[in-house]
Design a protein around this motif. Sequence first.
Motif, PDB file in Angstrom:
ATOM      1  N   PHE A  85       0.844  -1.191   0.000  1.00  0.00           N
ATOM      2  CA  PHE A  85       0.000   0.000   0.000  1.00  0.00           C
ATOM      3  C   PHE A  85       0.880   1.242   0.000  1.00  0.00           C
ATOM      4  CE2 PHE A  85      -3.269  -2.943   1.076  1.00  0.00           C
ATOM      5  CZ  PHE A  85      -4.491  -2.320   0.842  1.00  0.00           C
ATOM      6  N   PHE A  86       0.627   2.154  -0.943  1.00  0.00           N
ATOM      7  CA  PHE A  86       1.265   3.466  -0.953  1.00  0.00           C
ATOM      8  C   PHE A  86       0.262   4.503  -0.438  1.00  0.00           C
ATOM      9  CE2 PHE A  86       3.464   1.346  -4.573  1.00  0.00           C
ATOM     10  CZ  PHE A  86       4.760   1.404  -4.076  1.00  0.00           C
ATOM     11  N   PHE A  87       0.794   5.570   0.143  1.00  0.00           N
ATOM     12  CA  PHE A  87      -0.053   6.651   0.647  1.00  0.00           C
ATOM     13  C   PHE A  87       0.500   7.987   0.184  1.00  0.00           C
ATOM     14  CE2 PHE A  87      -0.359   3.096   3.512  1.00  0.00           C
ATOM     15  CZ  PHE A  87      -1.731   2.947   3.680  1.00  0.00           C
ATOM     16  N   VAL A  88      -0.381   8.841  -0.328  1.00  0.00           N
ATOM     17  CA  VAL A  88      -0.024  10.189  -0.768  1.00  0.00           C
ATOM     18  C   VAL A  88      -0.316  11.152   0.373  1.00  0.00           C
ATOM     19  CG1 VAL A  88      -0.543  12.037  -2.400  1.00  0.00           C
ATOM     20  CG2 VAL A  88      -0.473   9.659  -3.190  1.00  0.00           C
ATOM     21  N   GLN A  89       0.738  11.808   0.871  1.00  0.00           N
ATOM     22  CA  GLN A  89       0.576  12.692   2.029  1.00  0.00           C
ATOM     23  C   GLN A  89       0.539  14.156   1.621  1.00  0.00           C
ATOM     24  OE1 GLN A  89       3.882  13.023   4.797  1.00  0.00           O
ATOM     25  NE2 GLN A  89       2.496  13.290   6.536  1.00  0.00           N
ATOM     26  N   HIS A  90      -0.501  14.839   2.053  1.00  0.00           N
ATOM     27  CA  HIS A  90      -0.574  16.306   2.046  1.00  0.00           C
ATOM     28  C   HIS A  90      -1.510  16.674   3.175  1.00  0.00           C
ATOM     29  CE1 HIS A  90      -1.637  20.417   1.044  1.00  0.00           C
ATOM     30  NE2 HIS A  90      -0.621  20.455   0.184  1.00  0.00           N
ATOM     31  N   GLN A  91      -0.960  17.221   4.232  1.00  0.00           N
ATOM     32  CA  GLN A  91      -1.759  17.451   5.438  1.00  0.00           C
ATOM     33  C   GLN A  91      -2.933  18.378   5.181  1.00  0.00           C
ATOM     34  OE1 GLN A  91       1.524  18.686   8.013  1.00  0.00           O
ATOM     35  NE2 GLN A  91       1.365  16.747   9.129  1.00  0.00           N
TER      36      GLN A  91
END
Length: 480
Positions: A85-91
Motif C-alpha cells: 500500500f502506498f499513501f499520498v501525504q498532504h496534510q
Amino acid sequence: MASVLMVASEGLPFVKTGGLADVIGSLPGALADQGNEVKVVLPLYRKIAEKYMNDLYFCCEYTVSINYHEVPVRIWSTMVGPVAFFFVQHQGYFERDSLYGYDDDGERFAYFQKAVIEMFNQLNYWPNIVHCHDWQTAMIPCMVRETHDHDDRYRRLKFVLTLHNMAYQGNFGPEMLDSCLGLPWYLLDNGNVRYDGGISFLKSGILYSDKVTTVSPTYAQEILTPQFGEHLEMVLNMRKYDLWGIVNGIDLSVWNPATDPAIPHHYNKVNLKANKAKDKADLQRELGLEVNPNVMLVGVVSRLTWQKGFYLLMEQLSALAAAPIQLAILGSGEAKIEDAFRNMENEHKGKVCFYRGYNEDLAHRIYAGSDLFLMPSLFEPCGISQLCSMRYGTLPLVRETGGLKDTVTPYNEYDKSGNGFSFSSYNANELMHTLYYAADVYYNRKADWETLQTNAMNTDVSWAKSAATYNQLYNELVNR
C-alpha cells in the motif's frame, strides 16, 4: 499474470466510508493469490496517519503543479499480506475530519491523481495495469494520455476504470481543467471532458480508459438506460463493448460465523440452529428487544438514504409496526429517515431498536443474530450486506436491482431452491407483501426456512470467481 496498481480514495484495513473500501480491502489479496503483483495507492487521511503513521516507510518526495504552484508530495508505504500500500501525504488536503464533502474536493483529488501519475516516474514503478476506482481517480487515464503521450513508459500503461456508483461523478467548474488538471482547453471544446457546462471526472474516465467495469452484470446493463445512467448513459453506450459487469465478493476470513470475534457464539452449517439462536437472544438483550426465540428478527445495516429504499418503509411504518416481527436497525443518513425510525422505536419499545451511527462489531452481531436481512434498494450497483448476511445464514430480502438481483435467488416453494426473498417493483405494497411471505415461511414452513439457510451459507460469496474474471480482463489488455 499482471502487475496491477489499484488507485482508490479509500480502502480497508485503513479507512472506510462505503463498499469501495471493502473491495479495496479484499480484491487485491484475491488477485495476488492468483499470481498477480498488486499494489494499492490511497490518500493519507488523518484517520490513517493517527493510527498507522509509525508503521509506514518513507519512499520519496517531489512536487506537482496545482493552481499554478508547485505543491509538495510525500509518498509512504507499508505491506498488508502480499499487497503493498502506498499513501499520498498532504496534510492540508487530506488530514481533515472527513474524507469527502468539501468545497475543494475537485482540487484535492486532482492533486491526488497528479501525485500518482508522477509517482510512477519517481519510484521507477511501471505496472501493466492502472486500475482506477470511481470519480476520485477517473481523470488519471485522460491526464496520462493527453500530457504524457510523448513518454513510452506512460504510453504502455493500460487503464481500467471501475464504476462503483454512477450517482457520484465528480462534476466541477471548467476552470479546473487548466488550473488543477493541467489539461488543454480544447478538451472542453471537443466534448471529451465537458459535462453540463463544466467538466466531469467520471465521464472522462469512461472515455479514456481501455476497459470499464462495474460491480455486477445487471448494473452494467442498467446503467446503459436513462433510469440508471445518471445522464451518462449515452457515453456508456459508446463504450458498451468494453463494459464488464463483475460482481463483488467479500473477505471470507473477516465474515465467518465460525471464527468471528465480534459474535459471542460461533457456528457453521452443522450447529447453525443451536448457536445462531444464542446469538439472536444475546442481540435481543443488547438492543433492548424482547428476548423471544420464536419471533422473526429483521436486521438492517445501511446508510439511511433514498437510494437504499427506506422511503418505501416510511410509507408503511404502521404496517411494519403491526407485522409479527422485531426490527433492529443500524445506520445513519437523512434526518427524515432517522427521525422516523427514532419515533418508531419510542412508540414500540421492545419490538424496534434504532441504533444511530455505525458500529462494526454490532453490524457483525446483527448479521449473525437476525433471521431476515432487509435491503429494499431503489438501485444497488452490487451490495455487500446481502453477501454478508447469507454467509451468516441470515436470509436477505431484497429488491431485484443491480447486484441484488445477481446474488439473491428468491425462494421457490416447489423445489425448495433459493437463498432469500425478492420483489421486483419499487413499490411499498410489494415490499410488505414479500415481507409477510417471508414471515409465513419462517413461522409455518420451518423445514423450508432451514433449507434456505443452508442454501444461503452454501452460496459462493468469495472473491475467487470474480478475481478470475478480472484476470481475464487484465490478460486481454496485457496481451494486446
